[in-house]
Structure formats: structure tokens, C-alpha cells
Design a protein around this motif. Structure first.
Motif, short mmCIF file in Angstrom:
data_model
loop_
_atom_site.label_atom_id
_atom_site.label_comp_id
_atom_site.label_asym_id
_atom_site.label_seq_id
_atom_site.Cartn_x
_atom_site.Cartn_y
_atom_site.Cartn_z
N ARG A 53 0.83 -1.20 0.00
CA ARG A 53 0.00 0.00 0.00
C ARG A 53 0.86 1.25 0.00
O ARG A 53 0.51 2.25 -0.64
CB ARG A 53 -0.95 -0.01 1.20
N LEU A 58 -1.28 4.37 -1.29
CA LEU A 58 -2.53 4.23 -0.54
C LEU A 58 -2.29 4.44 0.94
O LEU A 58 -3.20 4.64 1.72
CB LEU A 58 -3.15 2.84 -0.75
N PHE A 76 -1.92 7.95 -3.95
CA PHE A 76 -2.66 7.33 -5.06
C PHE A 76 -1.92 7.53 -6.38
O PHE A 76 -2.45 8.07 -7.35
CB PHE A 76 -4.09 7.87 -5.14
N VAL A 82 -3.46 -0.97 -8.51
CA VAL A 82 -3.58 -1.96 -7.44
C VAL A 82 -4.66 -2.99 -7.78
O VAL A 82 -5.74 -2.63 -8.23
CB VAL A 82 -3.95 -1.27 -6.11
N PHE A 84 -6.73 -5.55 -5.62
CA PHE A 84 -6.94 -5.84 -4.21
C PHE A 84 -7.26 -7.31 -3.99
O PHE A 84 -7.55 -8.04 -4.93
CB PHE A 84 -8.11 -5.00 -3.67
N GLU A 86 -9.91 -8.42 -2.49
CA GLU A 86 -11.30 -8.57 -2.92
C GLU A 86 -11.41 -7.86 -4.27
O GLU A 86 -10.67 -6.91 -4.52
CB GLU A 86 -12.25 -7.89 -1.94
N ARG A 88 -13.52 -5.74 -5.37
CA ARG A 88 -13.90 -4.33 -5.19
C ARG A 88 -14.46 -3.73 -6.48
O ARG A 88 -14.01 -2.67 -6.94
CB ARG A 88 -12.73 -3.48 -4.71
N LEU A 89 -15.42 -4.42 -7.09
CA LEU A 89 -16.05 -3.90 -8.30
C LEU A 89 -17.27 -3.08 -7.91
O LEU A 89 -17.90 -3.36 -6.89
CB LEU A 89 -16.47 -5.06 -9.20
N LEU A 90 -17.61 -2.09 -8.72
CA LEU A 90 -18.81 -1.31 -8.48
C LEU A 90 -20.01 -2.16 -8.91
O LEU A 90 -20.12 -2.52 -10.08
CB LEU A 90 -18.78 0.00 -9.28
N LEU A 101 -13.25 1.92 -15.44
CA LEU A 101 -12.89 2.76 -14.30
C LEU A 101 -11.37 2.91 -14.19
O LEU A 101 -10.87 3.92 -13.70
CB LEU A 101 -13.44 2.13 -13.01
N ARG A 105 -7.33 9.13 -16.66
CA ARG A 105 -8.19 10.30 -16.96
C ARG A 105 -7.78 10.88 -18.31
O ARG A 105 -6.60 10.95 -18.62
CB ARG A 105 -8.05 11.40 -15.92
N ARG A 143 -10.70 -11.54 -12.20
CA ARG A 143 -10.12 -11.26 -13.53
C ARG A 143 -10.52 -9.87 -13.98
O ARG A 143 -9.73 -9.15 -14.59
CB ARG A 143 -10.60 -12.29 -14.54
N ARG A 148 -9.07 -4.21 -14.84
CA ARG A 148 -9.23 -2.81 -14.45
C ARG A 148 -7.87 -2.22 -14.09
O ARG A 148 -7.55 -1.09 -14.46
CB ARG A 148 -10.18 -2.72 -13.26
N ALA A 149 -7.06 -3.00 -13.34
CA ALA A 149 -5.73 -2.51 -12.97
C ALA A 149 -4.87 -2.31 -14.22
O ALA A 149 -4.15 -1.32 -14.34
CB ALA A 149 -5.07 -3.48 -12.00
N ARG A 152 -5.17 0.82 -16.45
CA ARG A 152 -4.48 2.04 -16.05
C ARG A 152 -3.12 2.16 -16.74
O ARG A 152 -2.45 3.17 -16.63
CB ARG A 152 -4.26 2.03 -14.54
N GLN B 201 -13.97 0.17 1.19
CA GLN B 201 -13.09 -0.49 0.22
C GLN B 201 -13.37 0.00 -1.20
O GLN B 201 -12.45 0.19 -1.98
CB GLN B 201 -13.29 -1.99 0.29
N LEU B 202 -14.66 0.24 -1.49
CA LEU B 202 -15.00 0.75 -2.83
C LEU B 202 -14.46 2.16 -3.00
O LEU B 202 -13.94 2.52 -4.06
CB LEU B 202 -16.52 0.76 -3.03
N GLU B 204 -11.89 3.44 -1.49
CA GLU B 204 -10.44 3.39 -1.64
C GLU B 204 -10.07 2.93 -3.05
O GLU B 204 -9.13 3.46 -3.65
CB GLU B 204 -9.83 2.44 -0.61
N ALA B 205 -10.83 1.95 -3.57
CA ALA B 205 -10.56 1.50 -4.93
C ALA B 205 -10.75 2.68 -5.91
O ALA B 205 -9.94 2.88 -6.81
CB ALA B 205 -11.48 0.35 -5.30
N ARG B 207 -10.42 5.87 -5.28
CA ARG B 207 -9.28 6.78 -5.12
C ARG B 207 -8.04 6.21 -5.78
O ARG B 207 -7.27 6.92 -6.42
CB ARG B 207 -8.99 6.99 -3.64
N ALA B 208 -7.83 4.88 -5.60
CA ALA B 208 -6.63 4.25 -6.16
C ALA B 208 -6.63 4.37 -7.68
O ALA B 208 -5.57 4.38 -8.31
CB ALA B 208 -6.57 2.78 -5.75
N PHE B 209 -7.83 4.50 -8.28
CA PHE B 209 -7.87 4.65 -9.73
C PHE B 209 -8.04 6.11 -10.12
O PHE B 209 -8.59 6.42 -11.18
CB PHE B 209 -8.96 3.76 -10.33
N LEU B 211 -9.72 8.75 -8.78
CA LEU B 211 -10.90 9.58 -8.58
C LEU B 211 -10.78 10.34 -7.26
O LEU B 211 -10.29 9.81 -6.28
CB LEU B 211 -12.16 8.71 -8.53
#
Lengths: 272, 302
Positions: A53, A58, A76, A82, A84, A86, A88-90, A101, A105, A143, A148-149, A152, B201-202, B204-205, B207-209, B211
Motif C-alpha cells: 500500500r 494508498l 494514489f 492496485v 486488491f 477482494e 472491489r467492483l462497483l 474505471l 483520466r 479477472r 481494471r488494474a 491504467r 473499500q470501494l 479506496e478503490a 481513489r486508487a484509480f 478519482l
């Protein structure tokens, strides 16, 4: 961006808790070359994730400096991505939306769409691009998280026990997938894991974190250079020997010969 | 990268020790394997849907008790068990409605009450959303504002009435403001709590990307609380109808609350029943509309 080098110089981290200051990491010195895969191994709670981290911005070090390509890591940091433990998907976005995501940018719409499609293809989810995270399995979600990672376009890919929550077979498949991804788009990978076999299968070097029991906090106990080129034979004797050494370093009993029990090649007769 | 290895990548089940031939063989079966890996939720159309899930049964089932009550009411009021001065018959209430409608006041009362509820609800909910967002997102705002707002929330609704009448007179303003106060607090309370409890956690994710600020709010925090916001709005709408009657009972010359008060003073029990039934119908109708939106939002965002 292309693969970036990472350097840890005398990195330490202490947390302020109600019980006082708790030192988690101390004096971590490590140079990771661009394009290298380094696995960080250690017992539970030794600060592996904290180190990762800090490398991704982070978290921040309480002592020392982490730099990517020679410049200090910012919060960041955009140069690293990163994955993670988990996914951590929306939950309200599709697989494709979640991968998007990760796009840097200012990526144009068409370029972004192409890249997302390519990455989804790369991690084998082309048929599931329109699915929501709750409609896919844990391995597929992980996956998606990896894609997603990668979206970037990171110089450093930081993976925090990314396969830890998966079943054993899915984990082996994911390890192979990671190697394919690394071969297709070489990037520096820092991989935190508690799985010795995973470390040996994937990494160029394995860094063993741990505490010597005297000074508080963990530092690097051992750095093991893994022989041979990937993909490695999961059953090779050389890796088995390294595996024993690493388990030893983790304080795990190897049983058998290492404990002084004679290995027998004949079936013992009753009474044993 | 060769074509064969690309095929292996795209299936996600890459084979390393195998030759290109094995990959080619494998690619034929991967679609099945991938399909099995997905945990697609069971299709409701595939198996017989239970009775309580069917739309017609839900509508019929919900109407059963009101219809039974209507029948019971009709029977009790016409059987002479209870004098008509205590319990008017359904027919009397219907005639009262027709009478008021012919004079042109029924529609007016319903319209003015609904208008007050909607305007008050709009202002109250908007203020609740804004302040709920500020308090939910900023620790500093939480420290500064939350205790004061908590105190104001503790004031009973009727306690505001004399003050509002003194300040804003007995026109529309005081009523709309009272309704807005009623609609404000459910939205403020639920939205601030929901925003504070968005999965760390969401965030932080996100922010890590890369945002932060408004982009993080729009991408992660706002979608995460949309279902909560909708249920808050539903609660606020119900609260707005409650406060409407409080507002109209005190000082008004129009509206359903006024109809209640006026009929009570004149002993028109049929009109009291009419007003109560209309409040029930209007409240349920508006609630159902928001509930439909809420169901859509939960499907879309949760």
C-alpha cells in the motif's frame, strides 16, 4: 507507460493505536528492476500489505522513502495500479464499465472502448462484458479486477493477495493468466502472497518479510532468487527445495527428514 | 504473440505445457467451461412462479381487506347497530363527495392539499439531500452541524406552527415551510447515514484509480446511496402528508385538513370520513409512484 523500477529505502511504518505506537515495518531496503516480478511473502499480519500500500501511495511510510523510477511516490500514485484481495467492483456497473474505471483520466471515448474490449478479451471475459459483478463467479470478478488494474497502463502493478480468496484450481489458472498478461504487456509486478508455491511459480525473486523476535516490526529476512524461466514446472525438485527453505523461514515445520525422522523406502512390519 | 497463445489468453484457461494443438482442441470446450463458471441467478421464468409473486394476486390480495372493510362498514351502518350520527353509511360519504364536487370545492381542496405537499416535499427533500450530503461526506460538517440539526429534529411538528404563523402569516408560506420541515428530516438523516456507510473499500478503490472530489462522489458514493435516497424520499413523502394535516388543521380556509376541521365543528361526520378516506387514497397513490421508482432504482443501482 513502460515498466518502472521501484526502490524502497529504509522504509518503516508505525501505527498509532490506543495501546501506543505499534511498529509494523522497519528498515525495508529493496530494489525492484523494471519488468521484474517480485513476490512478498510473510506470515499473517507482518506488514506485507502495508508495504504494498505504501508503494502504491494508498498509505504513507513513517520513515524512509519509496520511489518509482527515481521519483518519490505520491498519494494514489498514477504510475501504479492496485489489484486488491477482494475484487472491489462497483456493483451497479457492468464488467466493461468496471474495467473502464481503470482507464487513465483523459482517455478518449473510442480509445477507451477499444482498450476495455481488448483487456476483457485478454482476461477471457468477452462473453461476460455486459454482466454485472453479482452475475459472475469470484474468479471472473477477480479477472475483471485485474483487467481494471491493467487498464491504467501501470508502470508498476501491485497485487495484494489477488488470488487468496479463490479455490485452488481457479488460483492456478489465474497464476497462468497473470504470467500471460505479463508476457503480453511487461510491467513491474509486486505481488503480496502467503502462498509459497504461488510465489515460486510467479516471481523472479521472493522477498521474505518477518520479525526477528527482538526488535518490533518486520524487515526483510531473506531474498530468494527463483531459478529457471517461467512458466516453471510446478513439480520440480529444485523448487521443492526452495519451498522447504521458505517454509522454514516462515517458521513452518517441514516434517519428515528435516525433523530428523528417517525416510524409509520399505513398508514397515507390524508392530511398528 | 502467436495466434495460438492469443487464443489461450482469450479463453482465460491458458495452457503452458501443451502445444498449439492442445490449445486449439481446448478452445472448442472453453465456452462450456466459462459458462459453467458463471453463477447466473436462476431464471424466474424457468420454473413455476409462486402465487404470491404473481402480479394479479398481489393486486387482488392487497384489495381484499379494504373491500372486506367496506362490506363490513356497509353492513354495520345499515343494520342499526351504530347510530348514523356516529358512523355514516358508505352511501352518505359518497353523496357528500358528489355534493362537494358539484359545488366545485372537492377538486379544489384535493388540488390545494396536493400542491402544498408537493411544494413542501420538493423544498424539504432538496434541502435534506444537500445537507445530508454535506454532513455525510465531511467529518467537519458532521461535527459542526449534526448536533444542531438533531436538536431541531427533536422539536415536535406542532410546536413550529405558532412561530411559523407569527413569522410568515397564515398564507401558503407557513404551511409549505412546515411541510418542508417534515420532509427534510427523513431525507437528511437517511442520506447522511448512508453516505457515511458507503463501503470504504470501494471508495479506496475509486481513489486508487485516480478519482477524487466530485468525480469520486459521482462515480462511487452517489450511485451507492441511490437506493437509500429513494427510500428516504418515500418516507419524506409520507411525512409531508402528515405535516400537511397539521398545517391545515391550525390555520387554513381550504384543503383536506380544513375540511376535517370544518366538518368536525359542524358535526358533518360524512365529510370527516370523506376527508380521511381521501387522505388515505392520496397518500397511498403518491407512495406507490415513488415505490415504483424505488424498485427500478434498486434494480439499476444495487
Amino acid at each position: 507507460m513502460t515498466a518502472a523500477s521501484v526502490s524502497f529505502r529504509a522504509v518503516g511504518r508505525a501505527f498509532d493505536t490506543n495501546a501506543g505506537r505499534r511498529q509494523v515495518l522497519r528498515d525495508v531496503d529493496l530494489e525492484v528492476a523494471a519488468g521484474e516480478i517480485v513476490a512478498i511473502l510473510g506470515p499473517s499480519g507482518c506488514g506485507k500489505s502495508t508495504l504494498l500500500r505504501i508503494a502504491g501511495g494508498l498509505d504513507h511510510a513513517s520513515a524512509g522513502v519509496v520511489s518509482v523510477d527515481g521519483t518519490a511516490v505520491v498519494p494514489f500514485d498514477p504510475r501504479s495500479a492496485v489489484g486488491f484481495q477482494e475484487p472491489r467492483l462497483l456493483p451497479w456497473r457492468t464488467v466493461a464499465g468496471n474495467v473502464a474505471l481503470g482507464l487513465p483520466r483523459g482517455t478518449s471515448k473510442t480509445a477507451g472502448r477499444d482498450k476495455v474490449a481488448r483487456l476483457i478479451e485478454l482476461v477471457g471475459l468477452a462473453d461476460f462484458a455486459g454482466h454485472r459483478p453479482r452475475e459472475i463467479s469470484g474468479g471472473m470478478a477477480q479477472r475483471t479486477s485485474l483487467a481494471r488494474a491493467l487498464a491504467r497502463n501501470p508502470g508498476v502493478l501491485l497485487l495484494d493477495e489477488p488470488f487468496g480468496a479463490l479455490d485452488a484450481l481457479t488460483r492456478l489458472k489465474m497464476q497462468d493468466l497473470l504470467l500471460d498478461v505479463h508476457a503480453a504487456a511487461p510491467t513491474t509486478v509486486l505481488l503480496v502472497t502467503h502462498d509459497v508455491d504461488e510465489a515460486l511459480q510467479l516471481a523472479d525473486r521472493v522477498v521474505l518479510l518477518g520479525s526477528d523476535g527482538e526488535a518490533p516490526g518486520a524487515d526483510i529476512r531473506q531474498i530468494v532468487v527463483v531459478p529457471g524461466s517461467r512458466p516453471r514446472d510446478r513439480g520440480s525438485a529444485e523448487l521443492a527445495e526452495l519451498r522447504g527453505r521458505l517454509l522454514d523461514g516462515l517458521g513452518i515445520d517441514r516434517h519428515g527428514a528435516a525433523r530428523g525422522i528417517e525416510a524409509t523406502t520399505t513398508i514397515p512390519h507390524y508392530p511398528y | 504473440m502467436t495466434d495460438a497463445s492469443h487464443a489461450a489468453l482469450s479463453t482465460g484457461a491458458a495452457i503452458h505445457d501443451g502445444a498449439a494443438v492442445r490449445v486449439a482442441v481446448n478452445s472448442g470446450t472453453t465456452s462450456i467451461a466459462a459458462g459453467r463458471e458463471a453463477s447466473v441467478p436462476p431464471e424466474p421464468s424457468g420454473e413455476r412462479r409462486r402465487l404470491v409473486d404473481r402480479r394479479w394476486f398481489r393486486i387482488l390480495g392487497g384489495a381484499l381487506i379494504p373491500l372486506a372493510l367496506l362490506a363490513l362498514w356497509q353492513w354495520v351502518s345499515t343494520s342499526g347497530l351504530v347510530p348514523l350520527s356516529q358512523l355514516p353509511s358508505p352511501e352518505m360519504v359518497w353523496l357528500a363527495a358528489v355534493d362537494l364536487a358539484q359545488r366545485g370545492v372537492l377538486g379544489l381542496y384535493v388540488a390545494i392539499s396536493t400542491q402544498r405537499v408537493f411544494i413542501g416535499f420538493a423544498f424539504g427533500a432538496a434541502a435534506g439531500l444537500a445537507l445530508g450530503a454535506i454532513v455525510g461526506l465531511s467529518r467537519l460538517a458532521d461535527v459542526l452541524l449534526a448536533p444542531t440539526l438533531g436538536g431541531i429534529r427533536a422539536v415536535p411538528s406542532l410546536a413550529w406552527v405558532p412561530l411559523l404563523i407569527l413569522w410568515f402569516g397564515i398564507g401558503e408560506d407557513s404551511k409549505v415551510i412546515l411541510i418542508a420541515i417534515g420532509a427534510f428530516f427523513p431525507v437528511y438523516t437517511i442520506v447522511s447515514a448512508a453516505l457515511r456507510h458507503v463501503d470504504r473499500q470501494l471508495i479506496e478503490a475509486g481513489r486508487a484509480f485516480g478519482l477524487h472530489g466530485l468525480a469520486l462522489f459521482a462515480t462511487v458514493q452517489l450511485p451507492a446511496v441511490v437506493p437509500s435516497v429513494l427510500s428516504a424520499l418515500r418516507l419524506a413523502l409520507a411525512q409531508a402528508w402528515l405535516f400537511l394535516v397539521a398545517a391545515e388543521l391550525i390555520a387554513s380556509s381550504m384543503g383536506l385538513g380544513f375540511l376535517l376541521l370544518d366538518s368536525g365543528q359542524n358535526g358533518r361526520i360524512d365529510r370527516i370520513f370523506l376527508a380521511i378516506i381521501l387522505l388515505a387514497l392520496l397518500g397511498k397513490l403518491t407512495d406507490s409512484v415513488v415505490a415504483l421508482i424505488e424498485r427500478w432504482a434498486i434494480r439499476r443501482w444495487a
